[in-house]
Design a protein around this motif. Structure first.
Motif, PDB file in Angstrom:
ATOM      1  N   ASP A  86      54.197  93.348 -92.408  1.00  0.00           N
ATOM      2  CA  ASP A  86      55.497  92.691 -92.186  1.00  0.00           C
ATOM      3  C   ASP A  86      55.620  92.252 -90.735  1.00  0.00           C
ATOM      4  O   ASP A  86      56.542  92.613 -90.012  1.00  0.00           O
ATOM      5  N   GLN A  87      54.603  91.497 -90.266  1.00  0.00           N
ATOM      6  CA  GLN A  87      54.638  90.936 -88.907  1.00  0.00           C
ATOM      7  C   GLN A  87      53.921  89.597 -88.951  1.00  0.00           C
ATOM      8  O   GLN A  87      53.140  89.329 -89.862  1.00  0.00           O
ATOM      9  N   PRO A  88      54.189  88.725 -87.972  1.00  0.00           N
ATOM     10  CA  PRO A  88      53.559  87.400 -88.004  1.00  0.00           C
ATOM     11  C   PRO A  88      52.040  87.482 -87.882  1.00  0.00           C
ATOM     12  O   PRO A  88      51.514  88.476 -87.369  1.00  0.00           O
ATOM     13  N   ASP A  89      51.346  86.418 -88.330  1.00  0.00           N
ATOM     14  CA  ASP A  89      49.909  86.310 -88.119  1.00  0.00           C
ATOM     15  C   ASP A  89      49.612  86.328 -86.622  1.00  0.00           C
ATOM     16  O   ASP A  89      50.459  85.965 -85.801  1.00  0.00           O
ATOM     17  N   PHE A  90      48.391  86.717 -86.301  1.00  0.00           N
ATOM     18  CA  PHE A  90      47.969  86.762 -84.898  1.00  0.00           C
ATOM     19  C   PHE A  90      47.180  85.516 -84.521  1.00  0.00           C
ATOM     20  O   PHE A  90      46.596  84.853 -85.386  1.00  0.00           O
ATOM     21  N   VAL A  91      47.164  85.235 -83.243  1.00  0.00           N
ATOM     22  CA  VAL A  91      46.179  84.316 -82.663  1.00  0.00           C
ATOM     23  C   VAL A  91      45.219  85.193 -81.876  1.00  0.00           C
ATOM     24  O   VAL A  91      45.643  86.031 -81.070  1.00  0.00           O
ATOM     25  N   ASN A  92      43.901  85.039 -82.159  1.00  0.00           N
ATOM     26  CA  ASN A  92      42.883  85.850 -81.497  1.00  0.00           C
ATOM     27  C   ASN A  92      41.800  84.982 -80.868  1.00  0.00           C
ATOM     28  O   ASN A  92      41.545  83.866 -81.324  1.00  0.00           O
ATOM     29  N   ALA A  93      41.183  85.506 -79.843  1.00  0.00           N
ATOM     30  CA  ALA A  93      40.042  84.856 -79.197  1.00  0.00           C
ATOM     31  C   ALA A  93      39.247  85.939 -78.483  1.00  0.00           C
ATOM     32  O   ALA A  93      39.720  87.072 -78.316  1.00  0.00           O
ATOM     33  N   VAL A  94      38.033  85.572 -78.068  1.00  0.00           N
ATOM     34  CA  VAL A  94      37.203  86.493 -77.277  1.00  0.00           C
ATOM     35  C   VAL A  94      36.669  85.718 -76.077  1.00  0.00           C
ATOM     36  O   VAL A  94      36.333  84.535 -76.198  1.00  0.00           O
ATOM     37  N   ALA A  95      36.626  86.384 -74.921  1.00  0.00           N
ATOM     38  CA  ALA A  95      36.057  85.770 -73.719  1.00  0.00           C
ATOM     39  C   ALA A  95      34.890  86.618 -73.222  1.00  0.00           C
ATOM     40  O   ALA A  95      34.922  87.851 -73.321  1.00  0.00           O
ATOM     41  N   ALA A  96      33.867  85.930 -72.721  1.00  0.00           N
ATOM     42  CA  ALA A  96      32.762  86.610 -72.038  1.00  0.00           C
ATOM     43  C   ALA A  96      33.005  86.478 -70.549  1.00  0.00           C
ATOM     44  O   ALA A  96      33.339  85.383 -70.070  1.00  0.00           O
ATOM     45  N   VAL A  97      32.873  87.575 -69.824  1.00  0.00           N
ATOM     46  CA  VAL A  97      33.037  87.511 -68.366  1.00  0.00           C
ATOM     47  C   VAL A  97      31.827  88.146 -67.694  1.00  0.00           C
ATOM     48  O   VAL A  97      31.152  88.995 -68.278  1.00  0.00           O
ATOM     49  N   THR A  98      31.559  87.728 -66.472  1.00  0.00           N
ATOM     50  CA  THR A  98      30.673  88.509 -65.612  1.00  0.00           C
ATOM     51  C   THR A  98      31.563  89.084 -64.531  1.00  0.00           C
ATOM     52  O   THR A  98      32.484  88.407 -64.045  1.00  0.00           O
ATOM     53  N   THR A  99      31.308  90.341 -64.178  1.00  0.00           N
ATOM     54  CA  THR A  99      32.222  91.005 -63.253  1.00  0.00           C
ATOM     55  C   THR A  99      31.491  91.999 -62.366  1.00  0.00           C
ATOM     56  O   THR A  99      30.490  92.591 -62.791  1.00  0.00           O
ATOM     57  N   ARG A 100      31.996  92.150 -61.170  1.00  0.00           N
ATOM     58  CA  ARG A 100      31.535  93.237 -60.305  1.00  0.00           C
ATOM     59  C   ARG A 100      32.537  94.385 -60.287  1.00  0.00           C
ATOM     60  O   ARG A 100      32.372  95.345 -59.541  1.00  0.00           O
ATOM     61  N   LEU A 101      33.594  94.260 -61.074  1.00  0.00           N
ATOM     62  CA  LEU A 101      34.532  95.381 -61.213  1.00  0.00           C
ATOM     63  C   LEU A 101      33.890  96.453 -62.090  1.00  0.00           C
ATOM     64  O   LEU A 101      33.167  96.125 -63.039  1.00  0.00           O
ATOM     65  N   SER A 102      34.188  97.701 -61.810  1.00  0.00           N
ATOM     66  CA  SER A 102      33.739  98.789 -62.696  1.00  0.00           C
ATOM     67  C   SER A 102      34.525  98.677 -64.008  1.00  0.00           C
ATOM     68  O   SER A 102      35.563  98.001 -64.056  1.00  0.00           O
TER      69      SER A 102
END
Ligand code: ROI
Length: 164
Positions: free
Chosen positions: A55-71
């Protein structure tokens, strides 16, 4: 915190409140502005039926690839701060939300702490994660299995490509 080397990480995005397409697009732009982090690929936007309460609206989904120097934890901090900046509201567990950012995996790290489990424990079962991930990282393996293999075990879920 700064990691010694650059790592490839994948971030799942989801929204089903307050203009979900816009929420996800703005979040993708904001990811590209995170410190020590670049977005190297992003999937199309997908419309998906909710997993959990229906009983909630449909979602919008996506995935991103990142490169990071953060832990991993520093990246998680940044993602949670970004959710807050999108005035994330989450009315109930597994209920509707303005923006959800999940750290899906970080290099080939396996981690289980109170704040963060990597790879994300639910991701292999979720079509709204595996399909966008397969679009941008078709040769990625999870727990030794290809995404094609994982696809065969996904729960039934309606998913369609909404926008590039
Ligand atoms: N269902 C879909 N389709 N997409 C999501 O991003 C999503 N996120 C969630 C729950 C409520 C589990 N269901 C979802 O957190």
């Amino acid at each position: 915190m700064r990691a010694a080397h650059e790592a490839v990480a994948y971030v799942g995005l989801g929204s089903n409140l307050d203009g979900p397409v816009d929420q996800v697009r703005r979040a993708l732009e904001a990811l590209a502005r995170l410190p020590l982090t670049s977005v190297t690929a992003r999937s199309s936007l997908y419309g998906s039926a909710p997993i959990g309460p229906q009983d909630q609206p449909d979602f919008v989904n996506a995935v991103a690839a990142v490169t990071t120097r953060l832990s991993p934890l520093a990246l998680l901090d940044q993602l949670q701060a970004l959710e807050q900046r999108h005035r994330r509201v989450r009315q109930r567990h597994w209920g509707p939300r303005t923006l959800d950012l999940d750290l899906l995996c970080y290099a080939d790290l396996h981690l289980s702490t109170s704040r963060l489990t990597l790879p994300h424990p639910e991701m292999p079962h979720r079509r709204f994660v595996i399909e966008p991930l397969a679009e941008i990282a078709p040769s990625l393996t999870l727990a030794g299995a290809s995404l094609t293999a994982w696809r065969k075990h996904l729960c039934d879920q309606t998913l369609h490509r909404l926008a590039p």
